[in-house]
Design a protein around this motif. Structure first.
Motif, mmCIF file in Angstrom:
data_model
loop_
_atom_site.group_PDB
_atom_site.id
_atom_site.type_symbol
_atom_site.label_atom_id
_atom_site.label_comp_id
_atom_site.label_asym_id
_atom_site.label_seq_id
_atom_site.Cartn_x
_atom_site.Cartn_y
_atom_site.Cartn_z
ATOM 1 N N ALA A 270 0.829 -1.207 0.000
ATOM 2 C CA ALA A 270 0.000 0.000 0.000
ATOM 3 C C ALA A 270 0.866 1.261 0.000
ATOM 4 O O ALA A 270 0.557 2.239 -0.692
ATOM 5 N N TYR A 271 1.955 1.256 0.758
ATOM 6 C CA TYR A 271 2.861 2.408 0.792
ATOM 7 C C TYR A 271 3.467 2.661 -0.582
ATOM 8 O O TYR A 271 3.548 3.813 -1.035
ATOM 9 N N LYS A 273 2.209 1.844 -3.457
ATOM 10 C CA LYS A 273 1.150 2.341 -4.347
ATOM 11 C C LYS A 273 0.897 3.824 -4.115
ATOM 12 O O LYS A 273 0.669 4.588 -5.065
ATOM 13 N N ASP A 274 0.973 4.267 -2.849
ATOM 14 C CA ASP A 274 0.704 5.672 -2.524
ATOM 15 C C ASP A 274 1.890 6.590 -2.828
ATOM 16 O O ASP A 274 1.702 7.763 -3.178
ATOM 17 N N TYR A 293 0.100 3.336 8.389
ATOM 18 C CA TYR A 293 -0.097 2.090 7.644
ATOM 19 C C TYR A 293 -0.150 0.898 8.593
ATOM 20 O O TYR A 293 -0.864 -0.077 8.347
ATOM 21 N N GLN A 385 -11.165 -0.902 -0.116
ATOM 22 C CA GLN A 385 -9.849 -0.824 0.516
ATOM 23 C C GLN A 385 -9.906 0.041 1.759
ATOM 24 O O GLN A 385 -10.663 1.024 1.813
ATOM 25 N N LYS A 387 -8.985 2.858 3.792
ATOM 26 C CA LYS A 387 -8.387 4.175 3.526
ATOM 27 C C LYS A 387 -8.013 4.918 4.809
ATOM 28 O O LYS A 387 -7.106 5.751 4.802
ATOM 29 N N LYS A 447 -3.327 -0.295 6.572
ATOM 30 C CA LYS A 447 -3.896 0.620 5.588
ATOM 31 C C LYS A 447 -3.673 0.033 4.200
ATOM 32 O O LYS A 447 -2.589 -0.462 3.880
ATOM 33 N N GLY A 448 -4.698 0.087 3.352
ATOM 34 C CA GLY A 448 -4.599 -0.477 2.008
ATOM 35 C C GLY A 448 -5.106 -1.894 1.901
ATOM 36 O O GLY A 448 -5.221 -2.427 0.791
ATOM 37 N N GLU A 450 -7.503 -5.041 1.550
ATOM 38 C CA GLU A 450 -8.759 -5.192 0.800
ATOM 39 C C GLU A 450 -9.849 -5.749 1.711
ATOM 40 O O GLU A 450 -9.595 -6.590 2.572
#
Length: 493
Positions: A270-271, A273-274, A293, A385, A387, A447-448, A450
């Motif tokens: 997730a990190y 992706k962000d 996160y 997801q 958020k 965080k992130g 699914e």
């Protein structure tokens, strides 16, 4: 601290601790630790240790030992070694007292058998010899006995043995070869003092530097369940020290270690992706809201450490390499006791038909919770997801979202004070959990992650519930601000 049912602060509140619901207690209460065990945590190592000290001071050693042994059921804990030493101290004092009493009041020596029994045995022996001579005829006595007895040449011989069990504390990073050498040497030394005993040494991993390398008499059978290796030596029947590693114990750590690894890997993905690239250090995952996160780096289950190394050393904890090709190669266990685990993202599966939520990674389920849903089928189906990860989320109405929430956009997974809504359809669309359940779930959902919401029942699968999730939580957690007071959330509720 302002309680939920009062509008204004009470000057006594600063000296009170909230145990549960409407129960508040002062640490100065003489029954404080008893109430912690009764109402908050029946396994609290600190409470059991303090109660054990209280009974020891009163001279009630039996109750003191009971509470000290309850401390040993939780490992690791800051009170584990102190409780172990307290038990040994009490037992040593009891043994010394018994020895002094024996010296002060020695028992009278008695004969092995009374005169009557000696006479009876002598008569029986004579009668048996007469019967042998009667049946043997003219053969010599020794030939008669030999012909009657089947000697069983080559059959097994069984010796009566008495076990002498010990426990040896090992550092988590100790190599297998070093463990074997230490156990072999210790078994030989113990056999010199107890040559007729069956020496058993259980090797147990320990984080207490004061106990590592020490060998002690086994007093708690529960320790054998956590042993990773056992050595056996009975010099009267076998001149070899037999050492056996307990692979089943290592395998027990695999699901927890895999879940811990995939928890961090999911946050890393997730990190990336962000932010476009992985962080240089894992501390970047541990920030205040909204960049929290993770809430902590989990412990690696087989070694009980969450230390981070740049390369694999086998000394415990984790390995993190930011330049690796994928999350599985970026982050993995720094332990030879744990096999390579594939990357299986941590995610949530929700079954509306059964009002059930599962936190899943691969075939492993970490949490399985009953939930409340939206009335009139307002909870949507689909893939979402996480958020926002929020403690004490603020809404337009007080206490709308319970003690914690995982925001998915318009809806959220959040706590509730309306326990009757769990298992029912009473919300405006959000997924509700009890405050206790959402707090258990919160630190294990990065965080992130699914969230899959489906309407029909789950098909049969091979997923298994992983036990002892608390073993992944470090005793000291990062001081993060995950309660944004200035942010108002507008989830459906």
């Amino acid at each position: 601290m302002i309680r939920r049912t009062q509008r204004f602060r009470n000057h006594l509140d600063d000296n009170l601790i909230h145990l549960r619901k409407n129960l508040f207690i002062s640490p100065s209460d003489p029954m404080y630790y008893e109430k912690v065990i009764r109402y908050l945590d029946a396994t609290s190592p600190e409470a059991h240790y303090k109660i054990g000290q209280k009974f020891e001071r009163k001279g009630n050693l039996k109750r003191a030992i009971f509470h000290y042994k309850e401390v040993l059921r939780t490992y690791p804990s800051p009170f584990y070694s102190d409780a172990n030493r307290a038990i040994r101290h009490i037992e040593d004092e009891q043994a010394a007292h018994a020895l002094n009493m024996q010296k002060a009041f020695p028992e009278e020596k008695k004969g092995i058998l009374p005169p009557f029994m000696k006479t009876l045995l002598l008569v029986l022996l004579v009668l048996n010899l007469l019967l042998v001579v009667l049946f043997a005829g003219n053969q010599p006595l020794y030939k008669t006995i030999s012909s009657m007895k089947v000697w069983g040449v080559g059959s097994d011989i069984t010796y009566e043995t008495v076990d002498a069990p010990f426990v040896m504390y090992l550092a988590p990073e100790t190599k297998g070869e070093a463990i074997e050498m230490a156990l072999h040497k210790q078994a030989l030394e113990l056999a010199k003092e107890m040559p007729k005993m069956n020496i058993l040494i259980y090797g147990v991993l320990s984080q207490d530097s004061g106990s590592i390398g020490k060998t002690m008499l086994l007093r708690d059978e529960e320790l054998t369940k956590s042993a990773i290796v056992v050595a056996q030596y009975h010099p009267e029947t076998d001149d070899r020290v037999r050492i056996r590693f307990l692979n089943a114990e290592f395998e027990k750590h695999q699901p927890l270690s895999a879940f811990g690894a995939n928890l961090v890997r999911t946050a890393l993905e997730a990190y990336i992706k962000d932010n476009g690239s992985p962080p240089d250090h894992l501390e970047a995952l541990l920030q205040d809201y909204p960049n929290n996160y993770l809430s902590f780096i989990p412990l690696e289950a087989s070694t009980g450490s969450n230390g981070i190394s740049a390369t694999f050393t086998g000394t415990g904890g984790w390995v993190y390499t930011s330049g690796a090709a994928d999350p599985a190669q970026m982050f993995y266990a720094n332990s030879e006791a744990v096999a390579n685990t594939p990357y299986e993202p941590v995610h949530i599966e929700i079954n509306k038909a059964e009002h059930q939520l599962k936190l899943v990674s691969g075939d492993n389920i970490l949490w399985d919770k009953v939930i409340g849903l939206g009335s009139n089928d307002r909870t949507p189906q689909g893939h979402f997801q996480v958020k926002d990860r929020v403690q004490n989320p603020q809404g337009s109405h007080a206490q709308s979202y319970g003690e914690a929430g995982l925001g998915l956009g318009a809806i959220a997974l959040h706590g509730t004070y309306d326990v009757s809504s769990i298992g029912a359809d009473k919300s405006l669309g959000c997924v509700r959990l009890t405050n206790e359940d959402v707090q258990q779930l919160f630190p294990f959902v990065p965080k992130g992650a699914e969230v899959q919401i489906q309407g029909s029942a789950w098909s049969a699968n091979k997923q298994e519930l992983v036990k002892d999730a608390e073993r992944l939580i470090p005793s000291v957690r990062p001081a993060l601000d995950e309660s944004p007071d200035s942010v108002e959330f507008h989830w459906l509720g």
